[in-house]
Design an enzyme around this catalytic site. Sequence first.
Site, PDB file in Angstrom:
ATOM      1  N   ASP A   1      48.748  11.649  85.609  1.00 47.71           N
ATOM      2  CA  ASP A   1      48.571  12.727  84.637  1.00 47.71           C
ATOM      3  C   ASP A   1      47.103  12.993  84.327  1.00 47.71           C
ATOM      4  OD1 ASP A   1      48.860  10.111  83.466  1.00 47.71           O
ATOM      5  OD2 ASP A   1      48.879  11.025  81.482  1.00 47.71           O
ATOM      6  N   HIS A   2      46.199  12.221  84.931  1.00 46.09           N
ATOM      7  CA  HIS A   2      44.774  12.432  84.703  1.00 46.09           C
ATOM      8  C   HIS A   2      44.024  12.883  85.951  1.00 46.09           C
ATOM      9  CE1 HIS A   2      44.543  10.738  80.562  1.00 46.09           C
ATOM     10  NE2 HIS A   2      45.693  10.217  80.966  1.00 46.09           N
TER      11      HIS A   2
ATOM     12  N   ASP B   1      43.008   7.117  77.927  1.00 46.03           N
ATOM     13  CA  ASP B   1      44.064   6.150  77.646  1.00 46.03           C
ATOM     14  C   ASP B   1      43.492   4.765  77.355  1.00 46.03           C
ATOM     15  OD1 ASP B   1      45.263   8.398  78.567  1.00 46.03           O
ATOM     16  OD2 ASP B   1      46.707   7.380  79.850  1.00 46.03           O
TER      17      ASP B   1
END
Length: 320
Positions: A83-84, A229
């Site tokens: 997701d990054h 994160d």
Amino acid sequence: MPNSLTNQEADSNRSASLPFSLTILGAGSATPTLRLHQTAQLLTIGSDYVLIDCGEGTQLRLIEQRIRPGRLRYIFISHLHGDHYFGLAPLLSSLNLGGRTEDLFLFGPRGLDEVLTTIFRVSDSRLGYRLHFQPVDPNTPTILLDHPQMTVQSIPLQHRIDCTGYLFRQKPHKPHLLRDRLPDDVPVAYLKQLKDGQDILGGDGEILYASTDYTVPASDPRSYAYCSDTRYVEELVPQLHGVNLLYHEATFMDDNAQRAAEVYHSTAKQAAAIAAKAEVGRLLIGHFSSRYKQFDLFLEEARTIFPETYLAIEGETTAI
């Protein structure tokens, strides 16, 4: 109090009109939803565009915000959870199809180069521009970029895999020249000297033009820290101390603090605690879990500890 930085900053328009500004492209976490996209941010500093993380669909988000991807010069990837960075290879490919020839500089974790090399090899893709990759040490704060307008330093984070945040600091500005106070026939060389803080002296050493009389001090340099994160890490506080704007992930609310600890994420309260201890100017929270449908409670929770907290709202641009 307003929920977003844009509402607070009346002069916040599109990033192209702001010398140091942040545009939120994606504020969601691992699972995309109809409301939130995966993580991506665009930092504008002067005439340069800096992309921070590149979740799936980032290039579409750039198009939606009428931001020309061709103006990107630097890309910083925090870690190799999809997701990054799953939007990176398509973006690089589209830049090539668009005819890019200017060099592009990519910073990220070791292994990112292998991923991209494999994708381009098996798809028989060749870039028409040079892509410079610099691996980032995930354990030690390091100056990664010394740019004429800013420096970029890595921020070691603690996640399930190696993960790095980034600290962007403007360099001090030169004083602003008050040209209307000077005669029209003043040599151009004098103007540069005055802006550099130097007085103009006559042949016998007398001061012809004093820099303080014809300039005003520039605004203080600004700073932005991006903490992707990470679990709650108090060791971050000294490096983050006093930054103007801090983005800190807040995947969960306090009712899921145990879950946050298990998966190396933070809660809204924990993000606010870091901001308070670091005495930052403002806190921006994002990377919200898809289990939540409303986010005002994140804001309420964080503001009990750090009142200058705001939500990362996709599509909004704010001056730093």
